[in-house]
Design an enzyme around this catalytic site. Sequence first.
Site, short mmCIF file in Angstrom:
data_model
loop_
_atom_site.label_atom_id
_atom_site.label_comp_id
_atom_site.label_asym_id
_atom_site.label_seq_id
_atom_site.Cartn_x
_atom_site.Cartn_y
_atom_site.Cartn_z
N VAL A 17 34.56 6.35 -2.49
CA VAL A 17 35.73 6.56 -1.64
C VAL A 17 35.63 7.87 -0.87
CG1 VAL A 17 38.24 6.85 -1.60
CG2 VAL A 17 37.20 5.16 -3.13
N GLY A 189 28.71 -6.31 -7.30
CA GLY A 189 29.32 -4.99 -7.19
C GLY A 189 30.82 -4.96 -7.33
N LYS A 207 48.83 0.27 -12.08
CA LYS A 207 49.43 -0.03 -10.79
C LYS A 207 50.84 -0.61 -10.96
CE LYS A 207 44.89 -0.87 -8.78
NZ LYS A 207 43.90 -1.88 -8.33
#
EC number: 1.1.1.3
Length: 430
Positions: A17, A189, A207
């Site tokens: 990221v 992946g 979350k």
Amino acid sequence: MMRTRPLKVALLGCGVVGSEVARIMTTHADDLAARIGAPVELAGVAVRRPDRVREGVDPALVTTDAAALARREDIDVVIEVIGGVEPARKLITSAFEHGASVVTANKALLAEDSPSLHEAAEKGGNDLYYEAAVAAAIPLVRPLRESLAGDKVNRVLGIVNGTTNFILDRMDSTGAGYGEALDEATALGYAEADPTADVEGFDAAAKAAILAGIAFHTRVRLDDVHREGLTEITAADIASAKRMGCTVKLLAICERAADGRSVTARVHPAMIPLSHPLAGVREAYNAVFVESDAAGQLMFYGPGAGGAPTASAVLGDLVAACRNKLNGSKGPGESAYAQLPVSPMGDVVTRYHISLDVADKPGVLAQVATTFAEHGVSIDTVRQQGKDGDAWLVVVTHSAPDASLSATVEALRGLDTVRGVASIMRVEGE
């Protein structure tokens, strides 16, 4: 007029990221400056392995001293994409103490200790933004915090983990077992070398805690979220769901009680009808339903993971934080005024799909039905299959408290005629 002095940004972490964040800040520098009203300058990048080549990152900016970078007095915004609870919590708190706003993608930390982070941001007069912590590029946190701030949200229901959705989608579309589907997710992946956080529901539960807290203006921690993973889901479960006109998804469900006096948050596999919009969410995509009084049903859909999608959300927050710095203003802080209690899973009203291995002889069905009745659980449908002394009963219940359903299952396990409870799954979305 655009301010010529740049706003300085510190980047903590430069992995999948972080490297995308650095790249976009460089390639889109002019556009970002135009949108913010001032240039933004990447002033430092904290990493663990300084010798690694990072394309597009000036080696002179790289440091292993994240703590020193976070407390630099000239930094306007700190972007934290390290992950984990520590040292991220100390770094973020230090950034606030030294006058910086913070943009983070750290769902684990937010689910564990968002109150202290919000308090530190408020004390320093800075912003805390975290759109990227939930569902990556999908705009979800900001709509809940801002767009729906004048509405009453009653339910948040969705698929918030791409790895598990990919696995279940492969099991449904190809007939693969759990192990085969996980191997494919790893090869592509989508799954980490250690997939525990995903497949055991920890990622989705973090979350769910964040979403429930925002939606219901109540502090909800990870420990408040009921969590079940999908490692026990079999090809037989998927086939049984198909016979019911359903598919299986790992769902995050946050609900306000009917009387409005409490909330629940849970993550678990569930059967949902093929007619439900979430049933059509394929591959590693995420989708979330938000149900509110005035707006009704809203659906948010898109890629919920990956370097570029997550970086997109990070950069969106960066623009907001930088604009606030320029204007001397602040974005929304924590809203926990409601202080609603979080009810246990046993209070949740839901439906069950139960598969029983039973003896193939007269009276078994009556005995099973009596057990359900004794615990106050009404049966919706029963399907029986049997051959050569072996038999299976598949029971789908009407809605009942989860505690009653759990007690029913335990009682069924104690019957002499029940050889085993092969599968238990909740039914949602009807």
